[in-house]
Each structure stands twice: as C-alpha cells, then as structure tokens.
Design a protein around this motif. Structure first.
Motif, PDB file in Angstrom:
ATOM      1  N   VAL A  33      15.740   3.538   3.878  1.00 42.69           N
ATOM      2  CA  VAL A  33      15.127   4.033   2.642  1.00 42.69           C
ATOM      3  C   VAL A  33      14.607   2.863   1.822  1.00 42.69           C
ATOM      4  O   VAL A  33      15.367   1.949   1.456  1.00 42.69           O
ATOM      5  CB  VAL A  33      16.147   4.838   1.809  1.00 42.69           C
ATOM      6  CG1 VAL A  33      15.478   5.402   0.549  1.00 42.69           C
ATOM      7  CG2 VAL A  33      16.754   5.953   2.642  1.00 42.69           C
ATOM      8  N   GLY A  34      13.314   2.875   1.529  1.00 43.22           N
ATOM      9  CA  GLY A  34      12.738   1.884   0.641  1.00 43.22           C
ATOM     10  C   GLY A  34      12.916   2.315  -0.802  1.00 43.22           C
ATOM     11  O   GLY A  34      12.540   3.428  -1.174  1.00 43.22           O
ATOM     12  N   LYS A 147      28.801   2.328   6.652  1.00 45.09           N
ATOM     13  CA  LYS A 147      28.035   3.570   6.635  1.00 45.09           C
ATOM     14  C   LYS A 147      26.811   3.453   5.737  1.00 45.09           C
ATOM     15  O   LYS A 147      25.829   4.166   5.922  1.00 45.09           O
ATOM     16  CB  LYS A 147      28.916   4.729   6.148  1.00 45.09           C
ATOM     17  CG  LYS A 147      29.991   5.172   7.126  1.00 45.09           C
ATOM     18  CD  LYS A 147      30.691   6.428   6.621  1.00 45.09           C
ATOM     19  CE  LYS A 147      31.711   6.927   7.635  1.00 45.09           C
ATOM     20  NZ  LYS A 147      32.370   8.184   7.173  1.00 45.09           N
ATOM     21  N   LEU A 148      26.901   2.551   4.740  1.00 41.63           N
ATOM     22  CA  LEU A 148      25.804   2.364   3.798  1.00 41.63           C
ATOM     23  C   LEU A 148      25.580   0.876   3.595  1.00 41.63           C
ATOM     24  O   LEU A 148      26.503   0.139   3.236  1.00 41.63           O
ATOM     25  CB  LEU A 148      26.125   3.032   2.457  1.00 41.63           C
ATOM     26  CG  LEU A 148      25.103   2.857   1.328  1.00 41.63           C
ATOM     27  CD1 LEU A 148      23.774   3.503   1.692  1.00 41.63           C
ATOM     28  CD2 LEU A 148      25.629   3.442   0.020  1.00 41.63           C
ATOM     29  N   TYR A 149      24.342   0.434   3.840  1.00 40.27           N
ATOM     30  CA  TYR A 149      23.941  -0.938   3.574  1.00 40.27           C
ATOM     31  C   TYR A 149      23.016  -0.937   2.365  1.00 40.27           C
ATOM     32  O   TYR A 149      22.021  -0.205   2.345  1.00 40.27           O
ATOM     33  CB  TYR A 149      23.218  -1.534   4.783  1.00 40.27           C
ATOM     34  CG  TYR A 149      24.073  -1.630   6.023  1.00 40.27           C
ATOM     35  CD1 TYR A 149      24.824  -2.768   6.304  1.00 40.27           C
ATOM     36  CD2 TYR A 149      24.128  -0.562   6.920  1.00 40.27           C
ATOM     37  CE1 TYR A 149      25.608  -2.843   7.442  1.00 40.27           C
ATOM     38  CE2 TYR A 149      24.913  -0.627   8.064  1.00 40.27           C
ATOM     39  CZ  TYR A 149      25.652  -1.768   8.315  1.00 40.27           C
ATOM     40  OH  TYR A 149      26.436  -1.836   9.446  1.00 40.27           O
ATOM     41  N   ILE A 150      23.330  -1.761   1.376  1.00 45.42           N
ATOM     42  CA  ILE A 150      22.537  -1.851   0.155  1.00 45.42           C
ATOM     43  C   ILE A 150      21.976  -3.264   0.078  1.00 45.42           C
ATOM     44  O   ILE A 150      22.718  -4.230  -0.128  1.00 45.42           O
ATOM     45  CB  ILE A 150      23.396  -1.547  -1.091  1.00 45.42           C
ATOM     46  CG1 ILE A 150      24.014  -0.145  -0.990  1.00 45.42           C
ATOM     47  CG2 ILE A 150      22.564  -1.669  -2.355  1.00 45.42           C
ATOM     48  CD1 ILE A 150      25.004   0.158  -2.097  1.00 45.42           C
ATOM     49  N   LEU A 181      19.593   1.115   2.322  1.00 48.36           N
ATOM     50  CA  LEU A 181      18.768   1.124   1.118  1.00 48.36           C
ATOM     51  C   LEU A 181      18.234  -0.288   0.933  1.00 48.36           C
ATOM     52  O   LEU A 181      19.003  -1.247   0.850  1.00 48.36           O
ATOM     53  CB  LEU A 181      19.582   1.520  -0.120  1.00 48.36           C
ATOM     54  CG  LEU A 181      20.271   2.878  -0.132  1.00 48.36           C
ATOM     55  CD1 LEU A 181      20.964   3.094  -1.483  1.00 48.36           C
ATOM     56  CD2 LEU A 181      19.290   4.001   0.132  1.00 48.36           C
ATOM     57  N   LEU A 182      16.916  -0.418   0.864  1.00 41.80           N
ATOM     58  CA  LEU A 182      16.299  -1.742   0.781  1.00 41.80           C
ATOM     59  C   LEU A 182      15.283  -1.741  -0.352  1.00 41.80           C
ATOM     60  O   LEU A 182      14.329  -0.966  -0.331  1.00 41.80           O
ATOM     61  CB  LEU A 182      15.625  -2.085   2.112  1.00 41.80           C
ATOM     62  CG  LEU A 182      15.084  -3.502   2.319  1.00 41.80           C
ATOM     63  CD1 LEU A 182      14.984  -3.809   3.817  1.00 41.80           C
ATOM     64  CD2 LEU A 182      13.721  -3.719   1.676  1.00 41.80           C
ATOM     65  N   SER A 183      15.510  -2.600  -1.337  1.00 41.58           N
ATOM     66  CA  SER A 183      14.531  -2.729  -2.408  1.00 41.58           C
ATOM     67  C   SER A 183      13.617  -3.907  -2.115  1.00 41.58           C
ATOM     68  O   SER A 183      14.035  -4.923  -1.543  1.00 41.58           O
ATOM     69  CB  SER A 183      15.223  -2.940  -3.763  1.00 41.58           C
ATOM     70  OG  SER A 183      15.795  -4.229  -3.851  1.00 41.58           O
ATOM     71  N   THR A 184      12.353  -3.766  -2.471  1.00 43.63           N
ATOM     72  CA  THR A 184      11.388  -4.829  -2.201  1.00 43.63           C
ATOM     73  C   THR A 184      10.141  -4.645  -3.052  1.00 43.63           C
ATOM     74  O   THR A 184       9.794  -3.533  -3.452  1.00 43.63           O
ATOM     75  CB  THR A 184      10.995  -4.856  -0.710  1.00 43.63           C
ATOM     76  OG1 THR A 184      10.114  -5.956  -0.479  1.00 43.63           O
ATOM     77  CG2 THR A 184      10.296  -3.572  -0.290  1.00 43.63           C
ATOM     78  N   HIS A 185       9.482  -5.778  -3.323  1.00 45.31           N
ATOM     79  CA  HIS A 185       8.143  -5.745  -3.915  1.00 45.31           C
ATOM     80  C   HIS A 185       7.081  -5.907  -2.838  1.00 45.31           C
ATOM     81  O   HIS A 185       5.895  -5.709  -3.098  1.00 45.31           O
ATOM     82  CB  HIS A 185       7.992  -6.878  -4.942  1.00 45.31           C
ATOM     83  CG  HIS A 185       8.839  -6.698  -6.168  1.00 45.31           C
ATOM     84  ND1 HIS A 185      10.016  -7.379  -6.360  1.00 45.31           N
ATOM     85  CD2 HIS A 185       8.679  -5.899  -7.241  1.00 45.31           C
ATOM     86  CE1 HIS A 185      10.545  -7.013  -7.511  1.00 45.31           C
ATOM     87  NE2 HIS A 185       9.755  -6.117  -8.066  1.00 45.31           N
TER      88      HIS A 185
END
Length: 232
Positions: A33-34, A147-150, A181-185
């Motif tokens: 998920v982005g 189970k969840l990677y942030i 979950l991966l946040s990015t610009h």
C-alpha cells in the motif's frame, strides 16, 4: 482477504491543529500500500500511531483486531523516517541487537542480504553512504517475519540505483500474507509496486482504493493524479 488494519474516526491534533482528521481506513492482508500526500499531511503521525509510539489520539485503531500495544508491536516491523541506530554501531552488532530484541528476526537472512548488497558486518553506520544506511536499516526491518511492515520514506535521499536495490529488498522479503505500508514522495519511481493507494490531504483521506481502480477511474497514473490534486 482478511482485514489487517482498520481505523475509525482517527484524529490527532498538535496545539489544536488537526494533523489527522476523522480517518477511516480498512486495509487487508497481503497488499503493498502506497501512503502518499504532501509534506505535513499526517503520514508520519499515522505511522507512529500504528507503530504504538503515539497513544493520545481520538478514534479507534485495530491491527489484527487489537489496539496498538504489546501484541501489535510483536507483529509490526517499523522503519522510521530518521534512523534510530547510533553512528558507531556496526552492521553485525545491529543484527545481533535485532536478534536479541525480536523473536521473529531471522539473523541468517539479514546476513545473507548484507552480502547480497555488498555490506560487511564490520562496517560502521557513520562510515556508510546514505544509500548503504538505508539498505542496512531496511534489511533489519525486512528480516522480521511480521504481519505489518510500516516503511516511512525508505527511498528518501538515495540515488536511483539505490532505490532499485531497496525496492528489491522490499519485494522479495515479505510474506505474501503480510501487508506493507510505504510512504514516499517518489511516486513515479515506485507506483508500479503498489496494490493499493492511500492518499492523504492535510489530515483528511482523499482516496483509499486499489491502484488499478484509481488509474481506471481517473485515466491517469498515480503520479499524474497526485500532481493534479496538489497543484498550487
């Protein structure tokens, strides 16, 4: 697919300024998920809440059916935007530290990844390039059977070659039943790996849907849609 992460009415304020405002999310297992949005939109605050580092919020959060706490920390692997490793620590020492701290950490896997990406156990963090540091920290996180990677901005400040290596670490080192979950610009560079997209606009949820559905609905790439929504 079972639901791994849910939030209802999630809100967080700093000095009366809303950073998250009534966020409702439902994210299943087995997805990449982005999480995207402009600076200051609440991505890092959201991630810290999910990681159990911020507890004074309004609304509800459930990870694998449980409120963030001891259990959820045991199934969540969190990569913060800024490193928490000391400058003088060696890569091998960091691996041993994670092995002592996390029951689901695979030290052999971490060492194999070090070798694959030409990092040595005796190397100190302060002697590494920015890209090397990012790889080491990601290796540590992705060597857990979570189970969840942030992952908060794992690609920031590194060159295109290092980005490809980092994406390779992510894509090939998580369980098919886990969620990332991966946040990015850098949406243009990484949108191809996203199954779903969460678009935040200054604390409010603007979109939470499959990446393919958003492309079909808008007739644009994720990067083009992002630029259109937040054009000044």
């Amino acid at each position: 697919m079972s639901t791994l992460l849910e939030t209802h009415g999630l809100s967080k304020r700093y000095d009366r300024l809303p950073v998250l405002d009534g966020l409702n999310l439902s994210i299943p297992s087995g997805r990449i998920v982005g999480v995207v949005g402009p600076n200051g939109c609440g991505k890092t605050t959201l991630f810290k809440i999910l990681a159990g580092l911020i507890g004074d919020y309004e609304g509800s959060v459930a990870i694998d059916g449980r409120r963030p706490g001891v259990y959820t920390k045991s199934i969540t692997a969190y990569l913060p935007e800024k490193t928490y490793l000391e400058d003088g620590i060696k890569a091998g020492e960091a691996i041993r530290m994670f092995a002592d701290f996390y029951a689901d950490f695979d030290a052999a896997k971490a060492r194999e990844l070090l070798g694959r990406f030409r990092l040595e156990e005796r190397m100190k963090l302060k002697s590494m390039s920015k890209g090397m540091q990012e790889k080491l920290q990601l290796i540590l996180v992705m060597s857990r059977a979570a189970k969840l990677y942030i992952l908060d901005e794992p690609l920031s400040g590194v060159d295109p070659a290092a980005r490809d290596s980092i994406l390779d670490i992510i894509l090939h080192n998580y369980s098919e039943n886990a969620t990332v979950l991966l946040s990015t610009h850098l949406i243009y560079d990484v949108e191809r790996i996203f199954d779903d997209i969460v678009l935040l606009g200054y604390g409010r949820l603007l979109a939470c849907e499959s990446a393919d559905a958003l492309r079909e609905r808008t007739g644009q790439s994720l990067d083009e849609y992002f630029r259109e929504v937040f054009r000044c």
